[in-house]
Design a protein around this motif. Structure first.
Motif, mmCIF file in Angstrom:
data_model
loop_
_atom_site.group_PDB
_atom_site.id
_atom_site.type_symbol
_atom_site.label_atom_id
_atom_site.label_comp_id
_atom_site.label_asym_id
_atom_site.label_seq_id
_atom_site.Cartn_x
_atom_site.Cartn_y
_atom_site.Cartn_z
ATOM 1 N N GLU A 28 0.760 -1.145 0.148
ATOM 2 C CA GLU A 28 0.147 0.005 0.085
ATOM 3 C C GLU A 28 0.728 1.304 -0.028
ATOM 4 O OE1 GLU A 28 -3.567 0.701 0.289
ATOM 5 O OE2 GLU A 28 -3.443 -1.234 -0.875
ATOM 6 N N TYR A 29 2.056 1.235 0.611
ATOM 7 C CA TYR A 29 2.975 2.303 0.957
ATOM 8 C C TYR A 29 4.247 1.996 0.019
ATOM 9 C CZ TYR A 29 -0.644 3.929 4.054
ATOM 10 O OH TYR A 29 -1.815 4.080 4.518
ATOM 11 N N LYS A 30 4.153 1.533 -1.133
ATOM 12 C CA LYS A 30 5.277 1.043 -1.294
ATOM 13 C C LYS A 30 6.559 2.168 -2.048
ATOM 14 C CE LYS A 30 2.932 -0.077 -5.611
ATOM 15 N NZ LYS A 30 2.162 -1.358 -6.010
ATOM 16 N N GLU A 31 5.977 3.284 -2.243
ATOM 17 C CA GLU A 31 6.967 4.519 -2.436
ATOM 18 C C GLU A 31 7.503 4.756 -1.030
ATOM 19 O OE1 GLU A 31 2.743 6.561 -1.578
ATOM 20 O OE2 GLU A 31 3.603 4.491 -2.460
ATOM 21 N N TYR A 32 7.067 4.347 0.012
ATOM 22 C CA TYR A 32 7.872 4.627 1.359
ATOM 23 C C TYR A 32 8.607 3.648 1.944
ATOM 24 C CZ TYR A 32 4.731 8.993 0.859
ATOM 25 O OH TYR A 32 4.172 9.765 0.352
ATOM 26 N N ILE A 33 8.207 2.431 1.764
ATOM 27 C CA ILE A 33 8.750 1.269 2.263
ATOM 28 C C ILE A 33 9.566 0.477 1.374
ATOM 29 C CG2 ILE A 33 8.109 -0.970 3.559
ATOM 30 C CD1 ILE A 33 5.368 0.237 4.385
ATOM 31 N N VAL A 34 11.024 0.445 1.874
ATOM 32 C CA VAL A 34 11.646 -0.254 0.997
ATOM 33 C C VAL A 34 12.487 -1.604 1.450
ATOM 34 C CG1 VAL A 34 12.644 2.046 0.044
ATOM 35 C CG2 VAL A 34 13.815 0.612 1.980
ATOM 36 N N GLY A 35 11.754 -2.116 2.583
ATOM 37 C CA GLY A 35 12.226 -3.550 2.822
ATOM 38 C C GLY A 35 11.643 -3.594 4.499
ATOM 39 N N PHE A 36 12.305 -4.671 4.973
ATOM 40 C CA PHE A 36 11.726 -5.026 6.291
ATOM 41 C C PHE A 36 12.892 -5.430 7.231
ATOM 42 C CE2 PHE A 36 8.405 -6.625 3.299
ATOM 43 C CZ PHE A 36 7.296 -5.880 3.724
ATOM 44 N N LYS A 37 12.791 -4.948 8.609
ATOM 45 C CA LYS A 37 14.123 -5.222 9.301
ATOM 46 C C LYS A 37 13.832 -6.068 10.574
ATOM 47 C CE LYS A 37 17.623 -2.974 11.831
ATOM 48 N NZ LYS A 37 18.172 -1.575 12.478
ATOM 49 N N VAL A 38 14.637 -6.899 10.891
ATOM 50 C CA VAL A 38 14.720 -7.796 12.117
ATOM 51 C C VAL A 38 15.618 -7.116 13.195
ATOM 52 C CG1 VAL A 38 15.019 -10.025 13.261
ATOM 53 C CG2 VAL A 38 13.720 -9.962 11.185
ATOM 54 N N ALA A 39 15.086 -6.864 14.120
ATOM 55 C CA ALA A 39 16.319 -6.422 15.601
ATOM 56 C C ALA A 39 15.641 -6.838 16.748
ATOM 57 C CB ALA A 39 16.585 -5.035 15.093
ATOM 58 N N HIS A 40 16.522 -6.934 17.807
ATOM 59 C CA HIS A 40 16.359 -7.120 19.178
ATOM 60 C C HIS A 40 15.756 -8.220 19.512
ATOM 61 C CE1 HIS A 40 16.496 -2.475 18.098
ATOM 62 N NE2 HIS A 40 17.883 -3.004 18.346
ATOM 63 N N PHE A 41 15.319 -9.219 18.632
ATOM 64 C CA PHE A 41 14.656 -10.439 19.283
ATOM 65 C C PHE A 41 15.377 -11.198 20.181
ATOM 66 C CE2 PHE A 41 12.590 -14.382 18.406
ATOM 67 C CZ PHE A 41 11.448 -14.175 18.877
ATOM 68 N N GLU A 42 15.185 -11.782 21.252
ATOM 69 C CA GLU A 42 16.101 -12.240 22.028
ATOM 70 C C GLU A 42 15.948 -13.842 22.212
ATOM 71 O OE1 GLU A 42 15.116 -10.554 26.056
ATOM 72 O OE2 GLU A 42 15.805 -8.606 25.357
ATOM 73 N N PRO A 43 14.928 -14.655 22.170
ATOM 74 C CA PRO A 43 15.006 -15.879 22.179
ATOM 75 C C PRO A 43 15.755 -16.586 20.975
ATOM 76 C CG PRO A 43 12.662 -15.272 22.307
ATOM 77 C CD PRO A 43 13.500 -13.979 21.927
ATOM 78 N N ALA A 44 16.350 -17.976 21.160
ATOM 79 C CA ALA A 44 16.988 -18.506 20.195
ATOM 80 C C ALA A 44 16.159 -19.248 19.272
ATOM 81 C CB ALA A 44 17.933 -19.518 21.131
ATOM 82 N N GLN A 45 15.477 -18.614 18.316
ATOM 83 C CA GLN A 45 14.500 -19.031 17.358
ATOM 84 C C GLN A 45 14.489 -18.308 16.152
ATOM 85 O OE1 GLN A 45 10.489 -18.024 18.929
ATOM 86 N NE2 GLN A 45 10.810 -18.918 20.949
ATOM 87 N N LYS A 61 10.646 -7.511 -1.670
ATOM 88 C CA LYS A 61 11.475 -6.625 -0.912
ATOM 89 C C LYS A 61 12.390 -7.169 -0.079
ATOM 90 C CE LYS A 61 7.882 -2.992 -0.705
ATOM 91 N NZ LYS A 61 8.717 -2.005 -1.833
ATOM 92 N N PRO A 62 13.798 -6.739 0.049
ATOM 93 C CA PRO A 62 14.782 -7.400 0.735
ATOM 94 C C PRO A 62 14.299 -7.185 2.326
ATOM 95 C CG PRO A 62 15.242 -4.897 0.068
ATOM 96 C CD PRO A 62 14.072 -5.336 -0.516
ATOM 97 N N VAL A 63 15.166 -8.023 3.145
ATOM 98 C CA VAL A 63 15.079 -8.021 4.493
ATOM 99 C C VAL A 63 16.495 -7.603 4.995
ATOM 100 C CG1 VAL A 63 13.134 -9.531 4.582
ATOM 101 C CG2 VAL A 63 15.649 -10.498 4.985
ATOM 102 N N MET A 64 16.355 -6.932 6.221
ATOM 103 C CA MET A 64 17.745 -6.408 6.859
ATOM 104 C C MET A 64 17.669 -7.218 8.096
ATOM 105 S SD MET A 64 19.413 -2.729 7.983
ATOM 106 C CE MET A 64 19.999 -2.317 6.423
ATOM 107 N N ILE A 65 18.641 -7.814 8.522
ATOM 108 C CA ILE A 65 18.857 -8.805 9.813
ATOM 109 C C ILE A 65 19.867 -7.836 10.729
ATOM 110 C CG2 ILE A 65 19.069 -10.742 10.998
ATOM 111 C CD1 ILE A 65 16.897 -10.918 8.812
ATOM 112 N N ASP A 66 19.386 -7.527 11.960
ATOM 113 C CA ASP A 66 20.224 -7.091 12.925
ATOM 114 C C ASP A 66 20.175 -8.091 13.758
ATOM 115 O OD1 ASP A 66 21.614 -5.818 15.178
ATOM 116 O OD2 ASP A 66 20.168 -4.176 15.239
ATOM 117 N N PHE A 67 21.309 -9.139 13.744
ATOM 118 C CA PHE A 67 21.052 -10.557 14.423
ATOM 119 C C PHE A 67 21.584 -10.476 15.939
ATOM 120 C CE2 PHE A 67 21.797 -14.955 14.034
ATOM 121 C CZ PHE A 67 20.488 -15.407 13.691
ATOM 122 N N GLY A 68 21.026 -11.014 16.815
ATOM 123 C CA GLY A 68 21.686 -10.912 18.057
ATOM 124 C C GLY A 68 20.977 -11.796 19.036
ATOM 125 N N GLY A 69 20.030 -11.432 19.728
ATOM 126 C CA GLY A 69 19.254 -12.364 20.804
ATOM 127 C C GLY A 69 19.846 -11.767 22.141
#
Length: 139
Positions: A28-45, A61-69
């Protein structure tokens, strides 16, 4: 997805992660949203990664992963992340962070890049420095 990166408990609520709804909003907002990001999720899943990749697939669209736990468990494998979960064009951010809760791309003993990282780059994984307080280790 859902509440987004609001901090704390909001980012741990997998019931609030709906790839279809995230894809709908992104389309719906493709002119503003360029992708998706994951961050700050703590469980080992892999729940957040797989849900986010699904939203990326639904929108091309691409995803960006800020990986950690968190430090309550052994970090999830970045090799598994790169070869079993991510697609060509997806982004691994804060690539040089060295935190106990994160599997680094550099072998901390030899100070050499882990060999599979080059293979991941050849696959099409994009590596982002992601400057920040702990996000770039000059050693």
């Amino acid at each position: 997805m859902g509440s987004g990166m609001c901090g704390g408990a909001y980012e741990q609520n997998v019931e609030d992660m709906d790839p279809s709804m995230a894809a709908y909003v992104a389309n719906e907002y493709k002119e503003y949203i360029v992708g998706f990001k994951v961050a700050h999720f703590e469980p080992a899943q892999w729940t957040t990664v797989d849900s986010t990749v699904k939203a990326g697939e639904l929108t091309s669209k691409p995803v960006m992963i800020d990986f950690g736990g968190d430090e309550s468990h052994t970090p999830l494998s970045i090799e598994e992340l790169f070869f079993k979960h991510l697609r060509p064009g997806d982004i691994y951010t804060h690539a040089f962070a060295e935190l106990k809760r994160r599997d680094p791309i550099v072998d901390i003993t030899t100070r050499k890049l882990k060999p599979f990282v080059i293979d991941a780059q050849k696959k099409g994984i994009v590596f982002d420095v992601g400057f920040g307080g702990a996000s770039f280790d000059f050693r």
